[in-house]
Design a protein around this motif. Structure first.
Motif, mmCIF file in Angstrom:
data_model
loop_
_atom_site.group_PDB
_atom_site.id
_atom_site.type_symbol
_atom_site.label_atom_id
_atom_site.label_comp_id
_atom_site.label_asym_id
_atom_site.label_seq_id
_atom_site.Cartn_x
_atom_site.Cartn_y
_atom_site.Cartn_z
ATOM 1 N N PRO A 173 0.628 -1.255 0.403
ATOM 2 C CA PRO A 173 0.334 -0.234 0.351
ATOM 3 C C PRO A 173 0.833 0.929 -0.079
ATOM 4 O O PRO A 173 0.332 2.339 -0.232
ATOM 5 C CB PRO A 173 -0.922 -0.297 1.349
ATOM 6 C CG PRO A 173 -0.389 -1.611 1.287
ATOM 7 C CD PRO A 173 0.710 -2.146 1.234
ATOM 8 N N LEU A 174 2.223 1.120 0.195
ATOM 9 C CA LEU A 174 3.098 2.154 0.841
ATOM 10 C C LEU A 174 3.610 2.722 -1.137
ATOM 11 O O LEU A 174 3.743 4.034 -0.998
ATOM 12 C CB LEU A 174 4.323 2.244 1.625
ATOM 13 C CG LEU A 174 3.562 1.705 2.981
ATOM 14 C CD1 LEU A 174 4.804 1.145 3.667
ATOM 15 C CD2 LEU A 174 2.520 2.454 3.645
ATOM 16 N N LEU A 175 3.936 1.671 -1.763
ATOM 17 C CA LEU A 175 4.599 1.479 -2.939
ATOM 18 C C LEU A 175 3.995 2.641 -4.131
ATOM 19 O O LEU A 175 5.165 3.329 -4.297
ATOM 20 C CB LEU A 175 4.612 0.140 -3.336
ATOM 21 C CG LEU A 175 6.151 0.252 -4.577
ATOM 22 C CD1 LEU A 175 7.251 0.354 -3.882
ATOM 23 C CD2 LEU A 175 5.774 -0.963 -4.676
ATOM 24 N N GLY A 176 2.848 2.495 -3.928
ATOM 25 C CA GLY A 176 2.518 3.896 -4.871
ATOM 26 C C GLY A 176 2.651 5.120 -4.291
ATOM 27 O O GLY A 176 3.118 6.032 -5.210
ATOM 28 N N TRP A 177 2.493 5.797 -3.262
ATOM 29 C CA TRP A 177 2.184 6.772 -3.034
ATOM 30 C C TRP A 177 4.005 7.259 -2.859
ATOM 31 O O TRP A 177 4.875 8.048 -3.470
ATOM 32 C CB TRP A 177 1.738 6.651 -1.481
ATOM 33 C CG TRP A 177 0.579 6.547 -1.328
ATOM 34 C CD1 TRP A 177 -0.191 6.098 -1.266
ATOM 35 C CD2 TRP A 177 -0.744 7.663 -1.809
ATOM 36 N NE1 TRP A 177 -1.695 6.524 -1.314
ATOM 37 C CE2 TRP A 177 -1.812 7.054 -1.597
ATOM 38 C CE3 TRP A 177 -0.738 8.932 -2.433
ATOM 39 C CZ2 TRP A 177 -3.021 7.882 -1.976
ATOM 40 C CZ3 TRP A 177 -1.405 10.159 -2.437
ATOM 41 C CH2 TRP A 177 -2.948 9.157 -2.669
ATOM 42 N N TYR A 178 4.615 6.385 -1.907
ATOM 43 C CA TYR A 178 6.196 6.162 -2.666
ATOM 44 C C TYR A 178 6.766 6.657 -3.754
ATOM 45 O O TYR A 178 7.300 7.657 -3.729
ATOM 46 C CB TYR A 178 6.333 5.396 -1.880
ATOM 47 C CG TYR A 178 8.155 5.567 -1.129
ATOM 48 C CD1 TYR A 178 8.714 5.565 0.416
ATOM 49 C CD2 TYR A 178 9.673 5.812 -2.364
ATOM 50 C CE1 TYR A 178 9.951 6.614 0.575
ATOM 51 C CE2 TYR A 178 10.685 5.909 -1.392
ATOM 52 C CZ TYR A 178 10.903 6.468 -0.294
ATOM 53 O OH TYR A 178 12.139 6.924 0.334
ATOM 54 N N GLY A 179 6.429 6.096 -4.508
ATOM 55 C CA GLY A 179 7.045 5.919 -6.182
ATOM 56 C C GLY A 179 6.279 7.567 -6.648
ATOM 57 O O GLY A 179 7.170 8.052 -7.375
#
Length: 222
Positions: A173-179
Motif C-alpha cells: 500500500p505504500l509503494l504507489g504513494w512513495y513512487g
C-alpha cells in the motif's frame, strides 16, 4: 558496473562469499577511478592552458555541493534511519523495502540529466540560452521515472513479491504513494542541479528548508 559484477562472481566462486562481494565493489570502483583520472588528466591540463576562464570561488562551489548532497541524502538515507529509530522493527522493515524501490526512480534518470546539464554549463558559458536543455532534462526525467512510478501504482503487490518476497507484502500500500513522491523529488533534484548550473541557488535552499522541515515534523509528530 559490469566489472563489479564480473569480479563479484569470480570472488564469490572462489569461496570469498560476502567478503568477495565487498572486495569486488572496492576493486572495481578503484579501477574505474584510476581509469577516469588517467583519461581526464591530459584534457584537463590542456583546458587550463588554452581556456583559463573566469575565476570561480571554490568555497561557494563546495558549499553548493554540500547543500545538494544534503538535499539528496534526506529522502534516500535520512528518512530510513529516522523510521528505524522512531518505529518498530516491522514498520521499519516495510518502509525500508519501500524506500529501496523508490531509489530506483531517483537514480534511474540521473545519468541522462548529468549529461544534458553538463551541456547547460557549456552553452551558458558561450552566452546561449539554456531553457531548451532544461526542458529536455525535465522530459527525460519524467519519461524514465514516470513509468516506474506507474508500475508501482498498478502492480504494487507483484513488485514487492518479486523483489522482497511474501513477508514484505505489507509494504504494497505504500509503494504507489512513495513512487509518486520520488518522481516529484527526481524532478526537484533536476531543478536544483539546473539552478546550480546557472548560478541560481534559491530553489536549492528552499528545497533543503522544506526537506529539513519535513524531518522535524516527523520527529515531533510521529
Amino acid at each position: 558496473q559490469g566489472l563489479k559484477l564480473l569480479m563479484a562472481i569470480a570472488f564469490i566462486a572462489a569461496g570469498w562469499l560476502l567478503m568477495g562481494a565487498l572486495a569486488a565493489l572496492i576493486v572495481s570502483e578503484f579501477t574505474a577511478l584510476a581509469v577516469v583520472l588517467g583519461l581526464l588528466r591530459k584534457p584537463a591540463a590542456m583546458g587550463a592552458r588554452h581556456n583559463p576562464g573566469p575565476h570561480v570561488s571554490i568555497s561557494s562551489v563546495v558549499l553548493a555541493g554540500l547543500f545538494l548532497a544534503l538535499f539528496l541524502a534526506i529522502p534516500t538515507n535520512v528518512d530510513v534511519a529516522l523510521v528505524r529509530r522512531l518505529f518498530g522493527p516491522e514498520e521499519a522493515g516495510l518502509y525500508t523495502a519501500t524506500a529501496t524501490m523508490g531509489k530506483v526512480i531517483i537514480f534511474l534518470p540521473m545519468a541522462v540529466s548529468f549529461v544534458i546539464l553538463a551541456q547547460v554549463v557549456k552553452e551558458r558559458a558561450q552566452g546561449l540560452p539554456t531553457r531548451r536543455l532544461a526542458f529536455l532534462s525535465f522530459l527525460f526525467t519524467l519519461f524514465l521515472s514516470g513509468p516506474v512510478a506507474l508500475l508501482y501504482w498498478l502492480f504494487p503487490e507483484v513488485t514487492i513479491r518479486l523483489f522482497f518476497g511474501q513477508p514484505y507484502l505489507g509494504a504494497a500500500p505504500l509503494l504507489g504513494w512513495y513512487g509518486a513522491a520520488m518522481t516529484l523529488f527526481a524532478l526537484n533534484l533536476l531543478l536544483a542541479q539546473y539552478g546550480l548550473d546557472i548560478d541560481k541557488r534559491g530553489h536549492l535552499l528552499a528545497a533543503n528548508a522544506v526537506a529539513l522541515g519535513t524531518i522535524l515534523a516527523v520527529v515531533l509528530w510521529h
